[in-house]
Write a protein that holds these residues in place. Structure first.
Motif, PDB file in Angstrom:
ATOM      1  N   LEU A  97       8.831   4.739   5.742  1.00 14.80           N
ATOM      2  CA  LEU A  97       7.550   4.142   6.092  1.00 14.80           C
ATOM      3  C   LEU A  97       7.313   4.097   7.597  1.00 14.80           C
ATOM      4  O   LEU A  97       6.229   4.443   8.078  1.00 14.80           O
ATOM      5  N   ARG A  98       8.320   3.681   8.357  1.00 16.35           N
ATOM      6  CA  ARG A  98       8.121   3.538   9.809  1.00 16.35           C
ATOM      7  C   ARG A  98       7.735   4.868  10.452  1.00 16.35           C
ATOM      8  O   ARG A  98       6.808   4.932  11.270  1.00 16.35           O
ATOM      9  N   SER A  99       8.426   5.937  10.085  1.00 16.24           N
ATOM     10  CA  SER A  99       8.086   7.238  10.685  1.00 16.24           C
ATOM     11  C   SER A  99       6.722   7.720  10.198  1.00 16.24           C
ATOM     12  O   SER A  99       5.992   8.382  10.944  1.00 16.24           O
ATOM     13  N   ALA A 100       6.363   7.380   8.950  1.00 17.93           N
ATOM     14  CA  ALA A 100       5.043   7.779   8.447  1.00 17.93           C
ATOM     15  C   ALA A 100       3.935   7.100   9.245  1.00 17.93           C
ATOM     16  O   ALA A 100       2.899   7.705   9.530  1.00 17.93           O
ATOM     17  N   ILE A 101       4.138   5.827   9.608  1.00 14.68           N
ATOM     18  CA  ILE A 101       3.118   5.089  10.364  1.00 14.68           C
ATOM     19  C   ILE A 101       2.868   5.761  11.710  1.00 14.68           C
ATOM     20  O   ILE A 101       1.717   5.888  12.149  1.00 14.68           O
ATOM     21  N   THR A 102       3.919   6.231  12.357  1.00 17.99           N
ATOM     22  CA  THR A 102       3.762   6.806  13.698  1.00 17.99           C
ATOM     23  C   THR A 102       3.432   8.302  13.669  1.00 17.99           C
ATOM     24  O   THR A 102       2.711   8.792  14.533  1.00 17.99           O
ATOM     25  N   ARG A 103       3.913   9.024  12.639  1.00 18.61           N
ATOM     26  CA  ARG A 103       3.780  10.489  12.663  1.00 18.61           C
ATOM     27  C   ARG A 103       2.766  11.034  11.666  1.00 18.61           C
ATOM     28  O   ARG A 103       2.193  12.103  11.890  1.00 18.61           O
ATOM     29  N   ARG A 104       2.581  10.354  10.544  1.00 18.87           N
ATOM     30  CA  ARG A 104       1.664  10.877   9.519  1.00 18.87           C
ATOM     31  C   ARG A 104       0.971   9.726   8.785  1.00 18.87           C
ATOM     32  O   ARG A 104       1.135   9.564   7.569  1.00 18.87           O
ATOM     33  N   PRO A 105       0.177   8.939   9.521  1.00 16.58           N
ATOM     34  CA  PRO A 105      -0.484   7.778   8.901  1.00 16.58           C
ATOM     35  C   PRO A 105      -1.456   8.160   7.786  1.00 16.58           C
ATOM     36  O   PRO A 105      -1.811   7.320   6.958  1.00 16.58           O
ATOM     37  N   GLN A 106      -1.851   9.441   7.763  1.00 18.03           N
ATOM     38  CA  GLN A 106      -2.738   9.888   6.691  1.00 18.03           C
ATOM     39  C   GLN A 106      -2.043   9.881   5.331  1.00 18.03           C
ATOM     40  O   GLN A 106      -2.703   9.972   4.290  1.00 18.03           O
ATOM     41  N   ASP A 107      -0.708   9.742   5.318  1.00 16.82           N
ATOM     42  CA  ASP A 107       0.048   9.706   4.060  1.00 16.82           C
ATOM     43  C   ASP A 107       0.212   8.287   3.517  1.00 16.82           C
ATOM     44  O   ASP A 107       0.789   8.100   2.445  1.00 16.82           O
ATOM     45  N   LEU A 108      -0.262   7.291   4.251  1.00 19.92           N
ATOM     46  CA  LEU A 108      -0.093   5.905   3.815  1.00 19.92           C
ATOM     47  C   LEU A 108      -1.027   5.559   2.663  1.00 19.92           C
ATOM     48  O   LEU A 108      -2.146   6.069   2.564  1.00 19.92           O
ATOM     49  N   TYR A 109      -0.544   4.662   1.801  1.00 20.21           N
ATOM     50  CA  TYR A 109      -1.366   4.041   0.765  1.00 20.21           C
ATOM     51  C   TYR A 109      -1.352   2.534   0.975  1.00 20.21           C
ATOM     52  O   TYR A 109      -0.389   1.975   1.514  1.00 20.21           O
ATOM     53  N   LEU A 110      -2.403   1.876   0.512  1.00 13.91           N
ATOM     54  CA  LEU A 110      -2.402   0.419   0.435  1.00 13.91           C
ATOM     55  C   LEU A 110      -2.583   0.044  -1.031  1.00 13.91           C
ATOM     56  O   LEU A 110      -3.575   0.437  -1.655  1.00 13.91           O
ATOM     57  N   VAL A 111      -1.615  -0.682  -1.576  1.00 17.32           N
ATOM     58  CA  VAL A 111      -1.725  -1.175  -2.950  1.00 17.32           C
ATOM     59  C   VAL A 111      -2.238  -2.611  -2.875  1.00 17.32           C
ATOM     60  O   VAL A 111      -1.526  -3.512  -2.420  1.00 17.32           O
ATOM     61  N   ALA A 112      -3.487  -2.820  -3.288  1.00 19.38           N
ATOM     62  CA  ALA A 112      -4.148  -4.122  -3.157  1.00 19.38           C
ATOM     63  C   ALA A 112      -3.854  -4.986  -4.366  1.00 19.38           C
ATOM     64  O   ALA A 112      -3.989  -4.535  -5.514  1.00 19.38           O
ATOM     65  N   PHE A 113      -3.458  -6.249  -4.127  1.00 23.06           N
ATOM     66  CA  PHE A 113      -3.103  -7.115  -5.253  1.00 23.06           C
ATOM     67  C   PHE A 113      -3.815  -8.459  -5.270  1.00 23.06           C
ATOM     68  O   PHE A 113      -3.720  -9.199  -6.260  1.00 23.06           O
ATOM     69  N   ASP A 114      -4.537  -8.826  -4.192  1.00 22.24           N
ATOM     70  CA  ASP A 114      -5.214 -10.126  -4.217  1.00 22.24           C
ATOM     71  C   ASP A 114      -6.434 -10.101  -3.311  1.00 22.24           C
ATOM     72  O   ASP A 114      -6.523  -9.300  -2.371  1.00 22.24           O
TER      73      ASP A 114
END
Length: 294
Positions: A97-114
């Protein structure tokens, strides 16, 4: 007509307490415990902001998710979720996750629960089931912001399904619970355990403290596991240990108060999944490598 609303403030998160077994009863719902960063998404007249669990503004780091949040159905809102990245098996991968945030943020998902706020209304006093029903209706299909679906069946069934699927665990929530910041037993996290054979490289035996064995996996120090055997098996372990005491401390571990062991003693350890070091670990069995069981 647009809803006028003052600038919305970060709300300290509601935090599940840890339990060893899932709760029973139809008044509970059960979700996957995703392995990521707790995230709060706020939209108001000033635009979209994304905050960490401790209230730090990470909107710049989560740029693509902020753009996705614009597509949620709401004039203003506070949504809670977990920012994750998926591995090749489709499972949330905390270590990537940490490297994805800095290098490929387009690969992030947000799972919304509330959902804590919507269109000028504070929803925290509504029952969880009602907050989640509104939240689900807010999220269009095809976004990288997705709704955290409840798992089917009882708590036991959901837990066994999660562990069998190699997930980190589940979070069980009372369906009629209101949202209250801080730790609460109305939300419960139940983590899955794993077992693995590792090398026993040291022991810690201090008066008044639980005995522990120190473990390594393929040369990498993993931490300690509690020894909870009955008296005869515990004595058998100490007998094996005594014959191997006297090794030098492994590099970087000199500060550990331990008796270090020569190679040749292995053990099977039960530990929490999804952790870099052993946590809530317990020694289940042990043997010398020449026993042929390693």
């Amino acid at each position: 007509m647009r809803n006028a609303v003052e600038r919305l403030k970060f709300i300290k998160p509601m935090e599940p307490e840890r339990f060893d077994i899932p709760p029973a009863g139809a008044e509970w719902s059960h979700e996957i415990k995703f392995d990521g960063y707790r995230t709060q998404v706020i939209k108001d007249a000033d635009g979209i902001r994304l905050y960490t669990k401790s209230g730090i503004d990470w909107t710049a780091k989560y740029g693509p998710l902020a753009a996705e949040a614009e597509k949620l159905n709401g004039e203003n809102f506070i949504v809670e979720g977990e920012t994750i990245v998926l591995n090749e098996k489709g499972l949330s991968d905390f270590h990537a996750l940490r490297s994805a945030i800095t290098r490929r943020p387009q690969d992030l998902y947000l799972v919304a629960f509330d959902l804590l706020h919507l269109n000028g209304h504070d929803l925290r006093k509504l029952a969880l089931r009602d907050r989640r029903e509104v939240l689900q209706a807010m999220i269009p299909a095809g976004l990288r912001i997705q709704f955290s679906e409840a798992l089917p069946g009882s708590g036991d069934a959901a837990y066994h399904l999660a562990c069998k699927s190699n997930l980190e665990g589940i979070v069980s929530k009372l369906l009629d619970s209101v949202y209250s910041s801080g730790p609460t037993s109305a939300w419960r996290k139940i983590k899955c355990f794993d077992e693995k054979v590792m090398d026993i490289i040291g022991v810690q035996r201090e008066r008044g403290k639980p005995a522990m064995v120190l473990m390594a996996d393929k040369g990498r120090y993993m931490g300690g596991a509690f020894v909870t055997f009955k008296a005869d098996k515990r004595q058998a372990l100490w007998d094996r240990v005594q014959g191997k005491v006297g090794a030098p401390p492994p590099k970087g571990l000199k500060k550990e108060k331990a008796e270090w062991l020569k190679p040749g003693l292995s053990g099977r350890v039960r530990f929490l999944k999804g952790e870099e070091q052993l946590r809530h670990a317990m020694l289940k069995d042990f043997w010398e490598d020449e026993d042929g069981r390693g």
